[in-house]
Design a protein around this motif. Structure first.
Motif, PDB file in Angstrom:
ATOM      1  N   SER A 133       0.812  -1.305  -0.080  1.00  0.00           N
ATOM      2  CA  SER A 133       0.053   0.029  -0.029  1.00  0.00           C
ATOM      3  C   SER A 133       0.878   1.245   0.027  1.00  0.00           C
ATOM      4  N   HIS A 134       2.010   1.324   0.626  1.00  0.00           N
ATOM      5  CA  HIS A 134       2.795   2.278   0.681  1.00  0.00           C
ATOM      6  C   HIS A 134       3.552   2.645  -0.781  1.00  0.00           C
ATOM      7  N   TRP A 135       3.898   1.436  -1.515  1.00  0.00           N
ATOM      8  CA  TRP A 135       4.239   1.504  -2.785  1.00  0.00           C
ATOM      9  C   TRP A 135       3.360   2.358  -3.694  1.00  0.00           C
ATOM     10  N   CYS A 136       2.235   1.828  -3.685  1.00  0.00           N
ATOM     11  CA  CYS A 136       0.905   2.360  -4.319  1.00  0.00           C
ATOM     12  C   CYS A 136       0.894   3.801  -4.224  1.00  0.00           C
ATOM     13  N   VAL A 175      11.561   0.594  -2.949  1.00  0.00           N
ATOM     14  CA  VAL A 175      12.246   1.311  -4.504  1.00  0.00           C
ATOM     15  C   VAL A 175      11.340   1.815  -5.281  1.00  0.00           C
ATOM     16  N   LEU A 176      11.135   3.211  -5.760  1.00  0.00           N
ATOM     17  CA  LEU A 176      10.288   3.407  -6.993  1.00  0.00           C
ATOM     18  C   LEU A 176      11.175   4.013  -7.850  1.00  0.00           C
ATOM     19  N   GLU A 177      10.990   3.608  -9.120  1.00  0.00           N
ATOM     20  CA  GLU A 177      11.617   4.136 -10.277  1.00  0.00           C
ATOM     21  C   GLU A 177      10.482   4.534 -11.302  1.00  0.00           C
ATOM     22  N   ILE A 221      13.660   8.442 -13.082  1.00  0.00           N
ATOM     23  CA  ILE A 221      14.057   8.903 -11.833  1.00  0.00           C
ATOM     24  C   ILE A 221      13.886   7.896 -10.644  1.00  0.00           C
ATOM     25  N   LEU A 222      14.752   7.620  -9.935  1.00  0.00           N
ATOM     26  CA  LEU A 222      14.830   6.648  -8.841  1.00  0.00           C
ATOM     27  C   LEU A 222      14.996   7.032  -7.583  1.00  0.00           C
ATOM     28  N   TRP A 223      13.982   6.612  -6.432  1.00  0.00           N
ATOM     29  CA  TRP A 223      14.372   6.784  -5.111  1.00  0.00           C
ATOM     30  C   TRP A 223      14.175   5.633  -4.300  1.00  0.00           C
ATOM     31  N   ARG A 224      15.061   5.412  -3.421  1.00  0.00           N
ATOM     32  CA  ARG A 224      15.340   4.273  -2.693  1.00  0.00           C
ATOM     33  C   ARG A 224      15.114   4.741  -1.095  1.00  0.00           C
ATOM     34  N   GLN A 225      14.383   4.125  -0.340  1.00  0.00           N
ATOM     35  CA  GLN A 225      14.024   4.560   1.053  1.00  0.00           C
ATOM     36  C   GLN A 225      15.178   4.396   1.826  1.00  0.00           C
ATOM     37  N   GLU A 226      15.959   3.204   1.632  1.00  0.00           N
ATOM     38  CA  GLU A 226      17.098   2.818   2.643  1.00  0.00           C
ATOM     39  C   GLU A 226      18.478   3.810   2.080  1.00  0.00           C
ATOM     40  N   GLY A 278      -2.066   5.674 -19.170  1.00  0.00           N
ATOM     41  CA  GLY A 278      -1.635   4.619 -20.195  1.00  0.00           C
ATOM     42  C   GLY A 278      -0.359   4.085 -19.586  1.00  0.00           C
ATOM     43  N   ALA A 279       0.104   4.506 -18.641  1.00  0.00           N
ATOM     44  CA  ALA A 279       1.577   4.108 -18.271  1.00  0.00           C
ATOM     45  C   ALA A 279       1.354   2.800 -17.591  1.00  0.00           C
ATOM     46  N   LYS A 280       2.463   1.914 -17.753  1.00  0.00           N
ATOM     47  CA  LYS A 280       2.180   0.511 -17.208  1.00  0.00           C
ATOM     48  C   LYS A 280       3.272   0.565 -15.756  1.00  0.00           C
ATOM     49  N   GLY A 281       3.019  -0.408 -15.020  1.00  0.00           N
ATOM     50  CA  GLY A 281       4.002  -0.597 -13.827  1.00  0.00           C
ATOM     51  C   GLY A 281       3.905  -1.973 -13.359  1.00  0.00           C
ATOM     52  N   THR A 282       4.938  -2.205 -12.534  1.00  0.00           N
ATOM     53  CA  THR A 282       5.043  -3.587 -11.772  1.00  0.00           C
ATOM     54  C   THR A 282       5.674  -3.250 -10.362  1.00  0.00           C
ATOM     55  N   PHE A 283       5.441  -3.992  -9.421  1.00  0.00           N
ATOM     56  CA  PHE A 283       6.010  -3.751  -8.164  1.00  0.00           C
ATOM     57  C   PHE A 283       5.674  -5.149  -7.421  1.00  0.00           C
ATOM     58  N   THR A 284       6.726  -5.387  -6.407  1.00  0.00           N
ATOM     59  CA  THR A 284       6.486  -6.709  -5.663  1.00  0.00           C
ATOM     60  C   THR A 284       6.808  -6.061  -4.283  1.00  0.00           C
TER      61      THR A 284
END
Ligand SMILES: NC(=O)c1ccc[n+]([C@@H]2O[C@H](COP(=O)([O-])OP(=O)(O)OC[C@H]3O[C@@H](n4cnc5c(N)ncnc54)[C@H](O)[C@@H]3O)[C@@H](O)[C@H]2O)c1
Length: 376
Positions: free
Chosen positions: A179-182, A264-266, A274-279, A245-251
């Protein structure tokens, strides 16, 4: 303010609010008188209560924070709204979309500030990325991908109320961290998730549960454990479609060794990525086709005017999770005390939509993985 539930995240609500400097930390409510009083003393609150009803009835409390296990959110929030209190709920807003919908409507009628702490929004480089995307710096977003992985539930002796659908809701990994990623993907891009296709897994179908409850991230000894069947996911992979129309994928996974709080979200756009990584949250990676890639450090002097205010220390001085949480509280309490307009925080409407997305993913997976429209 008063807070109901002070396990792992509750004390961080208090810490963040205290840092604002103008909020009185009135009370903590625990699950019984003893824990309420003990936690109030530990956290420097004036009063400790053994029930949420007592805290909500306290005329000194005008903002109720909710940091209990998920199944209690609806009752606590509904009672607080009925008394005309502002509410800051941790996510999820409620255990189901139907409950969340009722809370959205009740909050509107109560005309109070109603916030949900999707806290990663408060990070300065998240805001930098958000404004860069809004200005068109990366072109049109075409593909969003990433993950939210943790390892704290990798052993069958790891247990949390999150794994009990009566307390956590119908999902663990998806509901708790997917839910956080979304939320982050939608907040950073301004896009809406319209369709999902989910593959949802329970990697550890049987666990050893302690007979005495543990708070989040606590581990315990081998004594006094009972074997329980697990009926919720600890791993889920999702294909996503967005409204442009953008596509996406996450685990989302809670059983992935070495990943502690690895969000991680790119966002790939038609010009740049653009990519941000919490850690490694003090760096933003910006990828180009025709020039060298960049790493933008969290340095107020390098940030855009719109995001600079979320960074409070000079470059090289690391800011992190708790600072982002405080940024969120500054925004929420600005609205409560100074009639400011919300800048970054998630509203109850966002919380409701988050429930809808999780439920659509579960429905998709239940049908064997079919594209499913998210019904908001
Ligand atoms: N935003 C975030 O990043 C984040 C992080 C962690 C947790 N959360 C959310 O915060 C909530 C709490 O999670 P946690 O990890 O702190 O859980 P936790 O188990 O560590 O703490 C929950 C606390 O609530 C108390 N509690 C239980 N019943 C109660 C009652 N009736 N009245 C008052 N207190 C009661 C428990 O004793 C415990 O101290 C959950 O909804 C979770 O999804 C959000």
């Amino acid at each position: 303010m008063g807070i109901v539930g002070a396990g792992f995240v509750g004390p961080h609500h208090i810490d963040a609010v205290r840092r604002l400097g103008f909020v009185d930390i009135v009370a903590v409510a625990g699950s019984n008188d003893e824990s309420g009083k003990r936690k109030a003393e530990q956290l420097g609150a004036r009063k400790g209560y053994g029930s949420y009803e007592a805290l909500i009835n306290d005329p000194d409390v005008s903002v109720v924070h909710v940091a209990t296990p998920n199944h209690l959110h609806y009752a606590v929030i509904s009672a607080a709204l009925a008394k005309g209190k502002h509410v800051v709920s941790d996510k999820p807003l409620a255990a189901t979309a139907a409950e969340s919908r009722k809370l959205v409507d009740q909050a509107k009628r109560a005309k109070v500030i109603a916030a949900v702490t999707f806290n990663y929004r408060g990070n300065p480089l998240v805001q930098q990325a958000r404004h860069a995307i809004a200005k068109g710096d990366i072109g049109k977003p075409t593909f969003l991908h990433g993950y939210y992985l943790q390892d704290w539930l990798i052993k069958d002796t790891d247990y949390s109320w999150r794994l009990d659908p009566e307390k956590g809701g119908a999902s663990s990994a998806l509901g708790d961290i997917g839910s956080h990623w979304c939320d982050l993907a939608q907040h950073m891009t301004g896009l809406r998730i319209t369709h999902v296709l989910g593959d949802v897994t329970t990697v550890i179908p049987q666990r050893k549960k302690p007979r005495v409850a543990r708070e989040a991230f606590q581990t315990g000894g081998a004594a006094d454990l009972e074997s329980v069947d697990i009926r919720v996911d600890d791993l889920a992979s999702v294909l996503v479609r967005f409204d442009n129309g953008a596509k996406g994928t996450f685990t989302a996974g809670q059983v992935c060794a070495g990943h502690k709080n690895d969000l991680v979200l790119e966002v790939c756009g038609s010009k740049s990525s653009i990519l941000w990584r919490q850690e490694q949250q003090n760096e933003l990676w910006i990828g180009h086709r025709d020039t060298a890639n960049q790493i933008l450090q969290k340095d107020p002097s390098l940030l855009d005017a719109e995001s600079r205010g979320y960074a409070h220390l000079p470059g090289g001085h690391q800011e992190a999770w708790a600072d982002a949480f405080c940024n969120l509280m500054r925004d929420i309490y600005g609205c409560i005390t100074q009639d400011k307009r919300p800048e970054i925080f998630a509203t109850f409407e966002d919380g409701y939509q988050s429930n809808c997305i999780v439920e659509a993913i579960l429905a998709s997976a239940k049908q064997g993985g079919v594209w499913t429209k998210v019904e908001y």
